[in-house]
Structure formats: structure tokens, C-alpha cells
Design a protein around this motif. Structure first.
Motif, PDB file in Angstrom:
ATOM      1  N   ASP A   4      14.437  -3.814   1.212  1.00 44.99           N
ATOM      2  CA  ASP A   4      13.959  -3.123   0.013  1.00 44.99           C
ATOM      3  C   ASP A   4      12.441  -3.041  -0.003  1.00 44.99           C
ATOM      4  O   ASP A   4      11.858  -2.019  -0.372  1.00 44.99           O
ATOM      5  CB  ASP A   4      14.459  -3.840  -1.247  1.00 44.99           C
ATOM      6  CG  ASP A   4      15.956  -3.676  -1.452  1.00 44.99           C
ATOM      7  OD1 ASP A   4      16.542  -2.784  -0.803  1.00 44.99           O
ATOM      8  OD2 ASP A   4      16.529  -4.444  -2.256  1.00 44.99           O
ATOM      9  N   GLY A   5      11.804  -4.133   0.408  1.00 47.68           N
ATOM     10  CA  GLY A   5      10.349  -4.158   0.435  1.00 47.68           C
ATOM     11  C   GLY A   5       9.793  -3.173   1.441  1.00 47.68           C
ATOM     12  O   GLY A   5       8.789  -2.489   1.175  1.00 47.68           O
ATOM     13  N   VAL A  11       7.745   4.368   1.192  1.00 46.00           N
ATOM     14  CA  VAL A  11       7.582   5.334   0.103  1.00 46.00           C
ATOM     15  C   VAL A  11       6.143   5.332  -0.403  1.00 46.00           C
ATOM     16  O   VAL A  11       5.541   6.383  -0.647  1.00 46.00           O
ATOM     17  CB  VAL A  11       8.562   5.020  -1.045  1.00 46.00           C
ATOM     18  CG1 VAL A  11       8.249   5.892  -2.261  1.00 46.00           C
ATOM     19  CG2 VAL A  11       9.998   5.234  -0.592  1.00 46.00           C
ATOM     20  N   GLY A  12       5.566   4.130  -0.548  1.00 49.50           N
ATOM     21  CA  GLY A  12       4.196   4.026  -1.024  1.00 49.50           C
ATOM     22  C   GLY A  12       3.207   4.687  -0.074  1.00 49.50           C
ATOM     23  O   GLY A  12       2.273   5.370  -0.516  1.00 49.50           O
ATOM     24  N   LEU A  13       3.412   4.495   1.225  1.00 48.70           N
ATOM     25  CA  LEU A  13       2.533   5.126   2.217  1.00 48.70           C
ATOM     26  C   LEU A  13       2.623   6.641   2.115  1.00 48.70           C
ATOM     27  O   LEU A  13       1.599   7.344   2.091  1.00 48.70           O
ATOM     28  CB  LEU A  13       2.899   4.645   3.623  1.00 48.70           C
ATOM     29  CG  LEU A  13       1.958   5.005   4.766  1.00 48.70           C
ATOM     30  CD1 LEU A  13       2.142   4.038   5.929  1.00 48.70           C
ATOM     31  CD2 LEU A  13       2.178   6.428   5.280  1.00 48.70           C
ATOM     32  N   ALA A  29      -5.467   6.595   3.236  1.00 47.42           N
ATOM     33  CA  ALA A  29      -4.178   6.230   2.643  1.00 47.42           C
ATOM     34  C   ALA A  29      -3.197   5.786   3.709  1.00 47.42           C
ATOM     35  O   ALA A  29      -2.426   4.840   3.510  1.00 47.42           O
ATOM     36  CB  ALA A  29      -3.615   7.415   1.856  1.00 47.42           C
ATOM     37  N   ALA A  30      -3.210   6.446   4.862  1.00 46.47           N
ATOM     38  CA  ALA A  30      -2.309   6.085   5.954  1.00 46.47           C
ATOM     39  C   ALA A  30      -2.609   4.681   6.465  1.00 46.47           C
ATOM     40  O   ALA A  30      -1.701   3.848   6.630  1.00 46.47           O
ATOM     41  CB  ALA A  30      -2.438   7.097   7.091  1.00 46.47           C
ATOM     42  N   ALA A  31      -3.884   4.406   6.717  1.00 48.48           N
ATOM     43  CA  ALA A  31      -4.258   3.096   7.245  1.00 48.48           C
ATOM     44  C   ALA A  31      -4.010   1.983   6.231  1.00 48.48           C
ATOM     45  O   ALA A  31      -3.475   0.917   6.576  1.00 48.48           O
ATOM     46  CB  ALA A  31      -5.726   3.121   7.669  1.00 48.48           C
ATOM     47  N   LEU A  32      -4.370   2.226   4.979  1.00 55.17           N
ATOM     48  CA  LEU A  32      -4.146   1.206   3.946  1.00 55.17           C
ATOM     49  C   LEU A  32      -2.661   0.945   3.737  1.00 55.17           C
ATOM     50  O   LEU A  32      -2.231  -0.210   3.617  1.00 55.17           O
ATOM     51  CB  LEU A  32      -4.780   1.649   2.621  1.00 55.17           C
ATOM     52  CG  LEU A  32      -6.279   1.412   2.451  1.00 55.17           C
ATOM     53  CD1 LEU A  32      -6.763   2.028   1.151  1.00 55.17           C
ATOM     54  CD2 LEU A  32      -6.593  -0.087   2.475  1.00 55.17           C
ATOM     55  N   GLY A  33      -1.868   2.021   3.696  1.00 57.33           N
ATOM     56  CA  GLY A  33      -0.427   1.850   3.499  1.00 57.33           C
ATOM     57  C   GLY A  33       0.200   1.060   4.622  1.00 57.33           C
ATOM     58  O   GLY A  33       1.038   0.174   4.385  1.00 57.33           O
ATOM     59  N   THR A 167       6.667   1.584  14.246  1.00 59.92           N
ATOM     60  CA  THR A 167       7.085   2.879  14.790  1.00 59.92           C
ATOM     61  C   THR A 167       7.540   3.801  13.666  1.00 59.92           C
ATOM     62  O   THR A 167       7.220   4.997  13.655  1.00 59.92           O
ATOM     63  CB  THR A 167       8.223   2.685  15.810  1.00 59.92           C
ATOM     64  OG1 THR A 167       7.747   1.863  16.888  1.00 59.92           O
ATOM     65  CG2 THR A 167       8.703   4.013  16.371  1.00 59.92           C
ATOM     66  N   VAL A 168       8.289   3.246  12.719  1.00 58.10           N
ATOM     67  CA  VAL A 168       8.738   4.030  11.560  1.00 58.10           C
ATOM     68  C   VAL A 168       7.534   4.480  10.737  1.00 58.10           C
ATOM     69  O   VAL A 168       7.428   5.650  10.332  1.00 58.10           O
ATOM     70  CB  VAL A 168       9.702   3.206  10.690  1.00 58.10           C
ATOM     71  CG1 VAL A 168      10.045   3.964   9.401  1.00 58.10           C
ATOM     72  CG2 VAL A 168      10.970   2.875  11.458  1.00 58.10           C
ATOM     73  N   LEU A 169       6.605   3.560  10.498  1.00 63.88           N
ATOM     74  CA  LEU A 169       5.423   3.906   9.721  1.00 63.88           C
ATOM     75  C   LEU A 169       4.617   5.010  10.407  1.00 63.88           C
ATOM     76  O   LEU A 169       4.093   5.916   9.752  1.00 63.88           O
ATOM     77  CB  LEU A 169       4.540   2.668   9.521  1.00 63.88           C
ATOM     78  CG  LEU A 169       5.123   1.547   8.649  1.00 63.88           C
ATOM     79  CD1 LEU A 169       4.203   0.331   8.673  1.00 63.88           C
ATOM     80  CD2 LEU A 169       5.317   2.024   7.214  1.00 63.88           C
ATOM     81  N   ALA A 170       4.512   4.943  11.722  1.00 70.83           N
ATOM     82  CA  ALA A 170       3.772   5.966  12.468  1.00 70.83           C
ATOM     83  C   ALA A 170       4.404   7.339  12.296  1.00 70.83           C
ATOM     84  O   ALA A 170       3.695   8.351  12.210  1.00 70.83           O
ATOM     85  CB  ALA A 170       3.692   5.592  13.943  1.00 70.83           C
ATOM     86  N   SER A 171       5.732   7.386  12.240  1.00 73.11           N
ATOM     87  CA  SER A 171       6.391   8.681  12.036  1.00 73.11           C
ATOM     88  C   SER A 171       6.131   9.214  10.630  1.00 73.11           C
ATOM     89  O   SER A 171       5.984  10.425  10.424  1.00 73.11           O
ATOM     90  CB  SER A 171       7.899   8.561  12.293  1.00 73.11           C
ATOM     91  OG  SER A 171       8.527   7.743  11.320  1.00 73.11           O
ATOM     92  N   VAL A 172       6.051   8.306   9.650  1.00 74.00           N
ATOM     93  CA  VAL A 172       5.719   8.721   8.280  1.00 74.00           C
ATOM     94  C   VAL A 172       4.277   9.232   8.229  1.00 74.00           C
ATOM     95  O   VAL A 172       3.979  10.243   7.589  1.00 74.00           O
ATOM     96  CB  VAL A 172       5.918   7.555   7.300  1.00 74.00           C
ATOM     97  CG1 VAL A 172       5.469   7.950   5.886  1.00 74.00           C
ATOM     98  CG2 VAL A 172       7.377   7.115   7.278  1.00 74.00           C
TER      99      VAL A 172
END
Length: 381
Positions: A4-5, A11-13, A29-33, A167-172
């Protein structure tokens, strides 16, 4: 962090990047998220500049060390120092591999491949960081750059699960960058003349309003040069509109060249055969000099019949200027005078003494003198 976290972090990113109003805000925003999502204390976003063979840092966030600026102007690393950029981010991915993230520590590789990169290890030690996770960013089917998140020495080392999440974050981030680039292109097109590549009337309106506000607040000199390109109709009628477009493009280049001597000046096509130059902070005499050079160069163009040019500057004796509209009226009236007298040099508002005819013409009540001159563009005040 539980599922969940992590979902909330993704979502926040995405929301942070979507709310950005500029590329810089989007990068930050990308780097901070990503930094928050991976519980890091530092993060960076970098772009792979193929033509220069380097990885250039766009933004650094979190606990920056000496020499790490938030938006560095020249922080870049030759790609040969990071062979995984060319090999892993590009060749392996194109060959069918996935752009997975990997982990490195101050002691060497920890999770994932491509292996030991001594420059990164040395950088971790030098900056007091214990580990980092590096995630390739792929945009439009090509390696775009990387997302880098680090933790301080003594903090838990990133594991395989963290690398997979990176990897997931990079795709976002890639999706957010694509959206940001589309919006930026839309903004650029909205403020750009398609034929000449100069700014358009909308861009002038926005910039001039801002400039007049600075003039009212701080006394900054604001100057406007308005031009009518002579002979365009004759060129269109006798040689065709394609040749007429060439004339517009060539004059646009001349305008841009002459405007370049005025720091920060905006060169624009207002529409049809009308152009303008907006200068903020330059002395009125410098603007007149640039306009004089513009007239000279326009007269030397193979096509057309020169240019009628009018100048209005708050640095001259034109009375109080409290609105963008009044400055435009003054420049337009000066240009009308230049056109009517077939002047081969600019006519400058406010330089003919206390009863300057240009100022008098510009300040006529709206609608008067309509038989003598064009009505001023836009709505009456």
C-alpha cells in the motif's frame, strides 16, 4: 514499505510530475518522489546526451554535498566512465532485455547487474553515501537517461526488491517526462509563429504586460519596435506565396539577428507582414541603433522593398506609460509615420519636441483620425 505504501508512493510521484508547470519542476518532482519512495537521502535525474557522449545531471535533491547544485549548469560525466549507459541502457534493452535497475554500494555491486563500476563506488565513498540504486529511464523506445537514488553510509543497503521497485518508479518517471515534453511542445507552439519560428502575438502580449509591470514597479526601460515589411503583397501577387513566405522567413532572420544585440530582446511576428522587437532593460538609444540596423539590412534583401519601422521607448519623452496598450499605440503610430513618409530609417516616438506628432497621433481618442491611419490593434481601453 508495504504494498500500500509503495502504491501511494507511485501515485504521489505521478501526481507531483503532473502538477509541474515547467521541465525543471517536473525533473525535481521526479527525483523527490523517487527519493521518498525508496527512503533515500539523495536523488538525481540525468539525461543521456548521445551527441555529446555524456550523462548530464538535470537535478539533485535531498542531502547534497559540496559541489552538488540543485539545478547544475555543467555537471556531466563522460559515458565511457559509465559503460552500462551505452551497453545496458541501450544495446541490451534493444536486444530484448528489460531496463531493470541495479544496486551498488561503497564496496561494489550488491543486487542486479551490470557489475562493479569503480567511478560510482568512489563517488559514493567521497560523498559519504553507503549505497545507491540506478534505474534506466526509457522514453519512446530509447534510453533517455537514469534515475539515481542513494542512502547515507550506515543506512540499510538497497536490496533486490528496492531495485525492482526503482524500475517501476523509472517507468512512471518516463511517462511523466513524456507528458511534460508534450505539454512543453504545446506551450512552445502556442507562443511561436509557425512560419518564421519567431515569437507570436500571444507571446508578445504576455511578455509586454510583464515588462510594463516591471516598468511601473522598478522603472525598468521598456522599448518596442514595430515593423511593416514593405512589398510583400507585390511579391505574393507576382511571384507567388511560396516566395512571399521566403521573404517573411528572411526578414524574420534579420530581425532576430538585429535583436540579438539587445540582451533578452524578444523578436516576434505579429501576423501578416507585421513584426516587432520587444526590449526590456536596454537603453532607448541602443534600441534605436538596433532598429536602424534592421532598416538597413531589410533594404538589402533581394526580395521586398525594405521595412517601415517605428520605435517607442519609456526611456524617451513620451509621457507616462501605464499600460502595454499605450506603448504599442506609440510604436504603431511611429511606424505609420515611417510608412507614410517612406522613411528608410526608424521613426522614434517622443524625439520631436513637446508637440511630437507621433505622440499626439497615438494619444488621439480611439476612433479619431481613422481616415488618416490604421486603427490600433486590439480593444480600446
Amino acid at each position: 514499505m508495504g504494498e500500500d505504501g509503495r502504491l501511494a508512493a507511485v501515485v504521489g510521484l505521478a501526481q507531483g510530475m503532473a502538477a509541474a508547470h515547467s521541465p525543471r519542476e517536473s525533473w525535481r518532482a521526479a527525483a523527490l518522489g523517487a527519493c521518498r519512495a525508496l527512503a533515500g537521502n539523495f536523488a538525481a535525474l540525468s539525461v543521456w546526451e548521445r551527441e555529446l557522449g555524456r550523462l548530464r545531471v538535470l537535478v539533485n535533491v535531498g542531502d547534497r554535498t559540496q559541489g552538488e547544485e540543485e539545478f547544475p549548469g555543467d555537471e556531466a560525466y563522460p559515458v565511457h566512465q559509465f559503460p552500462e549507459i551505452t551497453e545496458f541502457l541501450h544495446e541490451r534493452w534493444v536486444a530484448g532485455g528489460e531496463p531493470n535497475a541495479w544496486v551498488e554500494t561503497a564496496e561494489g555491486p550488491a543486487a542486479g547487474q551490470p557489475g562493479y563500476i569503480h567511478q560510482r563506488v568512489a563517488a559514493l565513498r567521497r560523498r559519504g553515501r553507503g549505497c545507491c540504486v540506478v534505474a534506466p529511464i526509457v522514453l519512446n523506445g530509447r534510453a533517455w537517461g537514469e534515475l539515481y537514488v542513494a542512502r547515507s553510509a550506515g543506512a540499510p543497503v538497497f536490496d533486490r526488491g528496492d531495485a525492482d521497485f526503482a524500475t517501476v518508479l523509472a517507468s512512471v518517471v518516463a511517462a511523466g517526462l513524456a507528458q511534460s515534453e508534450r505539454l512543453e511542445e504545446a506551450r512552445r507552439l502556442a507562443f511561436t509563429d509557425a512560419l518564421t519560428g519567431l515569437a507570436n502575438r500571444r507571446a508578445v502580449d504576455v511578455r509586454l504586460e510583464e515588462a510594463i509591470e516591471r516598468h511601473r514597479r522598478d522603472g525598468v526601460v521598456v522599448s518596442l519596435v514595430v515593423c511593416d515589411l514593405n512589398g510583400l503583397k507585390r511579391v505574393n501577387d507576382t511571384r507567388g506565396h511560396a516566395v512571399g513566405d521566403q521573404l517573411l522567413e528572411r526578414f524574420g532572420s534579420v530581425l532576430s539577428l538585429c535583436g540579438a544585440v539587445l540582451p533578452g530582446a524578444l523578436s516576434a511576428r505579429l501576423g501578416g507582414d507585421e513584426f516587432c522587437l520587444l526590449a526590456v532593460g536596454s537603453a532607448a538609444d541602443d534600441v534605436v541603433k538596433a532598429a536602424d540596423e534592421l532598416c538597413r539590412r531589410a533594404g538589402e534583401l533581394e526580395l521586398g522593398e525594405g521595412v517601415a519601422c517605428g520605435v517607442a521607448s519609456t526611456g524617451d519623452e513620451i509621457g507616462e506609460v501605464r499600460s502595454a496598450r499605450r506603448l504599442f499605440r506609440l510604436a504603431d503610430a511611429a511606424q505609420y509615420q515611417a510608412k507614410a513618409s517612406r522613411a528608410d530609417r526608424p521613426v522614434v516616438a517622443g524625439r520631436e519636441g513637446p508637440d511630437d506628432p507621433v505622440v499626439r497621433l497615438a494619444d488621439e481618442p480611439f476612433g479619431e483620425g481613422a481616415g488618416e491611419r490604421r486603427r490600433f490593434r486590439g480593444r480600446p481601453t
